[in-house]
Enzyme design. Structure first.
Site, short mmCIF file in Angstrom:
data_model
loop_
_atom_site.label_atom_id
_atom_site.label_comp_id
_atom_site.label_asym_id
_atom_site.label_seq_id
_atom_site.Cartn_x
_atom_site.Cartn_y
_atom_site.Cartn_z
N ASP A 187 -29.50 1.02 50.34
CA ASP A 187 -28.84 1.57 49.16
C ASP A 187 -28.81 0.58 48.01
O ASP A 187 -28.77 -0.64 48.23
CB ASP A 187 -27.40 1.99 49.51
CG ASP A 187 -26.90 3.10 48.59
OD1 ASP A 187 -27.51 4.19 48.60
OD2 ASP A 187 -25.92 2.89 47.86
N HIS A 189 -26.30 0.31 46.09
CA HIS A 189 -24.93 -0.22 46.10
C HIS A 189 -24.49 -0.38 47.55
O HIS A 189 -24.17 0.59 48.23
CB HIS A 189 -23.98 0.72 45.36
CG HIS A 189 -22.65 0.10 45.03
ND1 HIS A 189 -21.92 -0.64 45.94
CD2 HIS A 189 -21.92 0.09 43.88
CE1 HIS A 189 -20.80 -1.06 45.37
NE2 HIS A 189 -20.78 -0.65 44.13
N HIS A 270 -24.26 -7.51 40.34
CA HIS A 270 -23.03 -6.73 40.35
C HIS A 270 -22.08 -7.28 41.41
O HIS A 270 -22.42 -7.35 42.59
CB HIS A 270 -23.39 -5.28 40.65
CG HIS A 270 -22.26 -4.32 40.55
ND1 HIS A 270 -21.61 -3.82 41.65
CD2 HIS A 270 -21.67 -3.75 39.48
CE1 HIS A 270 -20.66 -2.98 41.26
NE2 HIS A 270 -20.69 -2.92 39.94
N GLU A 322 -21.09 -5.60 35.11
CA GLU A 322 -19.93 -5.93 35.97
C GLU A 322 -20.34 -7.03 36.94
O GLU A 322 -20.17 -6.92 38.16
CB GLU A 322 -19.49 -4.70 36.75
CG GLU A 322 -19.27 -3.47 35.87
CD GLU A 322 -18.84 -2.23 36.63
OE1 GLU A 322 -19.40 -1.99 37.71
OE2 GLU A 322 -17.93 -1.53 36.15
N GLU A 338 -13.28 -7.68 37.88
CA GLU A 338 -12.92 -6.31 38.27
C GLU A 338 -12.03 -6.29 39.50
O GLU A 338 -12.22 -7.07 40.44
CB GLU A 338 -14.22 -5.54 38.56
CG GLU A 338 -13.97 -4.08 38.86
CD GLU A 338 -15.26 -3.32 39.20
OE1 GLU A 338 -16.35 -3.80 38.86
OE2 GLU A 338 -15.14 -2.25 39.83
N CYS A 340 -11.89 -4.16 41.92
CA CYS A 340 -12.66 -3.88 43.14
C CYS A 340 -13.37 -5.11 43.67
O CYS A 340 -13.56 -5.25 44.88
CB CYS A 340 -13.70 -2.79 42.89
SG CYS A 340 -12.99 -1.15 42.69
N CYS A 418 -13.05 3.73 40.41
CA CYS A 418 -13.18 3.09 41.71
C CYS A 418 -11.96 2.24 42.05
O CYS A 418 -11.55 2.13 43.19
CB CYS A 418 -14.44 2.24 41.77
SG CYS A 418 -14.59 1.09 40.41
#
Lengths: 660, 660
Positions: A187, A189, A270, A322, A338, A340, A418
């Site tokens: 993936d 992400h 990221h 990000e 961030e 997350c 998120c």
């Protein structure tokens, strides 16, 4: 030491009962989870609609309509369900459980015959499945739903969602692999990797572990899957809605797919993707004994936390993508940090602690938790920061486009939402982060000082203890052993970095010497039920400096007190905050103030304010020689996690120091 | 005082002969103009092609092909021609003049029958003329060509281009106006307004002045022309290549068209557009005696230079839209401070000086010229900064996307190459900025101390003088009056802000008292040919502080010496520069160093470097208490305009100060 196959198995045996944390866990339970449920159902007036539940209803055939929200909108439902699972484990709530069961039935209805589950590709792009792993988060969404399935199963014993997700995982196995005809991909992400490890932990099915390992092993190998996949799409980009030039393998650094994971040594791209991947790598290193993977984890941990981490535990210093930028580039004002990403760093830290109990992992975990993470949520639980700045000038946030991403006020909800459900699932499972146990070595590690009741199955037998803690306001934790085996058991208590290594141990009232192992005070003995262990790491306010390579903090210091980073707010100290400075040797006075946002220790110190009266408003520059001395002022600092809960205004974590 | 109708009429009577400036004017003449000619013809290896001449050849029907470059590419040819005009005025060059004449014939061939001239709309969008004034720079390009026409006419007496542009202006009059059927509009990028004033000055045709005034008066009125025009296009955007939402009138602040210009009091939007407009406003206020417009000019001057200007004379603090942000928001690292904006500020300052001789206008003019503008060009004249930062960390420029726009090394040429030809036209007309004369009041003002020969026609008769100057290295200028009338004449010598008001005047060797008027030392007498006036403003290195509201400079100071701002470079001072600090009372030693980039005064001072040896590489944060004292070091500062001409590395203008 002997390691457990799953991090979850003790969760139901640890309950938080803590003066500081109860209000957060209650807030999550009583406000955040219900509020987020409303949000997922598009019922928050004035907030951007989520569409998340509606998407499932449409995919399940219960409603007509268009897909709404981001391509990864499903993950918000998953994170909410995961939080619900943890919450139910600690605090049964039949009505909430009924709601969750209904959502789970809805999810099951949206699942395809073959096990596939994703509302975007069901509603909006049927037939497009697995054609854009780079951008479309299919496995990411699946991973979150697996985490939810495991949490819900472990909390309630109900297998419905677990089975749904096992079916999906089984289907994935038929899609991905090295065999001819299968996708040799992964993936864009990362998330599925750590989720499959959890699925393995809950089911014992080794094929899920192997699939996680496949994704980790394939990542960044040549030919680069994400590049080739993009070529297959002729460069078409989901986000740009048009064809773009085919990226190079180097550009896949954004997805940490620029080289095989075992060869990576710098945190790039990221930041959330990065730490989710590191978490899975640490899981796999632990479960497979892969020494090369462990070394990569250590290198990436070091780079992330020692070169690219804010003092608040924030990571990712640029909002462009990000992302991480590079070593020591930690601007306070154009920051990203961030929420997350800090949560992912906490996941990573916990896995490293499971691999090897070194206090530095828990130090970072605690730093991110007490500062960046809980600071992201308003005291009412309904407003969130996505970006967690260390310096805010509200006017700049509004009027300088390079700082628009830094909000001076927490927002009610987000189009890309998120962070809030991620906070909810972390805080509702916080009990899992306090301890770890090495069953084979009969050792119970205490990483966090959070009041709780816990019991552990060790080789020697059952150990139960009750922790009472006055953290973060006082450096004082008390452990009562309520059940002990006959054989000796080791208690390992973390010596927090903020104590400067000064920590006193008393057992049944008597001072006790202790050995130090990897930053833990270690006491091995035959215990008696009712034994009381008191642990007092030195907790005092102090000024902290940053490495000189962190240019943004040159000539500045931050007030820390125990695990808490402090900040100055305009509401207490006037404006501009940049006019304030502090002497390095100034005494820092601590006082617990009951009427400040539920009670907190406030720090007061003598400081100085550059005088402004002698400046004419229309003189931007003048000889330094005509300056008047700075005026003495009383500085008032509040814990960073509380900033922005009163009048909006400037905030700064780093304070200029005077003199050398 | 009596004001002249054109600022140009004296230009051929002032010649620069100056140790400091000769090399710049020669560089422009010998290198920049020829190099830019090559660039305009796409003959610079490795640089982005300009297409500018080729576009004219295609539009003239001499070549087949597609339009290349930006929609405003024509303006590069115009700015080059304008620079050539100034250069020829000061330094005849038959070959260059022949080349220019050929270009002018080419331009004339590209002109439409009705007078219209624009290669983009001729080649690429025929029929689309005047449909996108908001974005397409038609009048902007026309304005630059008018400036070129005037400069070339005044230098050579040749009327060819002047007539071409008069025809275009005459045609414009038939297109724009308040009469039914005409466009009641104005350009998205101001420039035509100041150009029409010049065309009026060169031709005496009042209708050009009136057209300039029409554009200024219409700007920002309701209904908003740019908004309505956008609606006419159904929102189609040239830059986005698609339809966008119709903007609001407030959003036209980017183009300073959000409200009528007389109601504006804050510099907003694209900074070059802003200062070009203010320049035309000041022109019109002077020529029409419009008191309301003068007041608006003063307000906008004050806001621009007292609240939104960097110490280098740079303006526009954000690269998002190359724009102003808001008062006191002057970040050093994410800065924009475009070269063209400082040049526009110099235009504005000069017009304000023509309106009212106050030294503050010349102070800013000098600041922008000696720092931002000449610093934008490399010492070889072939490399340019578009963005002029006050702080550079090359790694951040490369690896932090929020700072990609800040280049650590000057670039050879630009796709959007407005800045280099703008520098060339300013430097080649620098003789126009040194003096101004009030013929009616028989006064000659000296604004800049630049060696030169000048003559002025005053009511009393002809005055000629020869200035010798040791600026910027010594505060010493000597004026010999070589021709004087019988009647008294006033010499007004600027008292530079950097002198702190301390300046000595000697006439024929004897110290002389003087009166001060608006920042000028004023001496009125009957002069004798051969009289010598010596003017010695105090010039010494000093530390300058910024207003406390400029948060980016809190606790920092800059070294200034006369008109020059100094900076620290890594090549002299090591890295990180943020580790360095200076005591407010440290003596600053000045020494002229012949082998530094053609010779310059270098400043050395005792400073301190935060020690780094006691830091472990893997410790990002540690208690401030364990610090060791900063180490004494010798700081070496070089003039800002010379930075980046040696090894690439860090640079900073603002230096941390130690203690109060």
């Amino acid at each position: 030491m002997t390691l457990s196959t799953s991090g979850q198995q003790n969760s139901s045996s640890i309950r938080i009962q803590d003066a500081f944390w109860n209000k957060f866990t209650e807030l999550v339970r009583d406000t955040v989870i219900p509020y987020q449920w409303e949000a997922l159902n598009d019922r928050i007036p004035g907030a951007e609609p989520s569409y998340a539940i509606r998407n499932f209803r449409i995919a399940a055939g219960l409603e007509e309509g268009e897909f709404g929200g981001m391509v990864f909108q499903d993950s918000d439902v998953a994170k909410w369900l995961e939080a619900v699972g943890y919450s139910l484990a600690n605090h049964p709530d039949p009505e909430l459980e009924r709601t969750a069961d209904e959502v789970i039935e809805l999810i099951a209805k949206a699942q395809h015959e073959n096990g596939y589950l994703n509302t975007y590709y069901t509603i909006k792009e049927p037939g497009g499945q697995w054609t854009n792993l780079h951008e479309a988060h299919e496995l990411y969404c699946a991973g979150h739903m697996m985490e939810a399935a495991v949490a819900y199963y472990e909390a309630t014993g109900k297998r419905r969602l677990l089975e749904v997700m096992c079916r999906f995982a089984d289907y994935m196995e038929s899609v991905f692999g090295r065999e001819p005809g299968k996708l040799r991909g992964y993936d864009g992400h990362q998330e599925i990797e750590l989720a499959l490890v959890k699925l393995y932990g809950a089911t014992g099915e080794e094929r899920y572990l192997k699939l996680a390992q496949f994704f980790i092993d394939e990542r960044g190998t040549e030919p680069n899957f994400l590049v080739e996949e993009c070529r297959q799409r002729d460069g078409y980009s989901h986000w740009a809605k048009k064809k773009l030039p085919i990226p190079t393998a180097e550009q896949m650094a954004y997805n940490q797919a620029h080289k095989p994971v075992r060869q990576q040594d710098t945190a790039v791209g990221h930041s959330v993707r990065a730490v989710y991947m590191y978490t899975a790598m640490a899981d796999l290193a632990r479960l497979t004994g892969d020494a090369e993977l462990l070394e990569a984890c250590r290198r990436l941990w070091d780079n992330t936390t020692k070169k690219q981490m804010y003092i608040t535990g924030g990571i990712g210093s640029t909002h462009h993508g990000e992302a991480f930028s590079f070593d020591y580039d930690l601007p306070n004002d154009t920051v990203y940090a961030e929420t997350c990403a800090s949560i992912g760093l906490i996941f990573f830290a916990r896995r490293m602690l499971q691999l090897e109990a070194k206090s530095e992992y828990a130090d970072v975990l605690e730093r991110a938790l007490y500062n960046n993470v809980i600071g992201s949520m308003s005291q009412d639980g309904k407003h969130y920061f996505y970006v967690n700045p260390l310096e805010v000038w509200p006017k700049a946030s509004e009027q300088n486009p390079g700082r628009h991403h830094v909000k001076a006020v927490r927002q009610p909800w987000f189009g890309c939402s998120c962070c809030p459900p991620n906070v909810a699932r972390l805080l509702s499972s916080l009990n899992d982060y306090i301890y770890s146990a090495s069953a084979g070595e009969n050792t119970v590690y205490t990483h966090l000082f959070i009041g709780s009741e816990a019991s552990f199955k060790l080789a020697a037998g059952q150990v139960a203890l009750k922790q009472e803690s006055r953290l973060p306001w006082e450096g004082c934790a008390r452990f009562e052993l309520t059940a002990v085996p006959e054989a000796p058991v080791t208690l390992a208590l973390r010596i927090p970095s903020w104590s400067g290594g000064r920590a006193e141990l008393r057992i049944n009232g008597a001072a006790e010497a202790y050995e130090v192992e990897n930053g833990y005070a270690v006491v091995t003995r035959r215990w008696t039920a009712g034994d009381v262990v008191e642990w007092a790491p030195a907790l005092q306010a102090q000024l902290t400096a940053a490495h000189p390579e962190i240019r943004a903090n040159a000539g500045r210091a931050v007030i820390e007190r125990g695990p808490l980073v402090y900040c100055l707010e305009e509401t207490d100290n006037g404006s501009p905050l940049a006019s304030l400075s502090i002497r390095p040797d100034t005494p820092l006075g601590s006082e617990y103030v009951t009427d400040l946002l539920g009670g907190a220790v406030v720090i007061e110190a003598e400081g100085f304010r550059e005088e402004q009266d002698s400046w004419q408003a229309d003189t931007p520059y003048r000889p330094l020689a005509v300056r008047r001395p700075a005026e003495p002022v009383k500085l008032k600092a509040v814990p960073y996690y509380l900033w922005g809960n009163r009048q909006p205004g400037e905030m700064t974590v780093w304070i200029r120091t005077q003199g050398q």
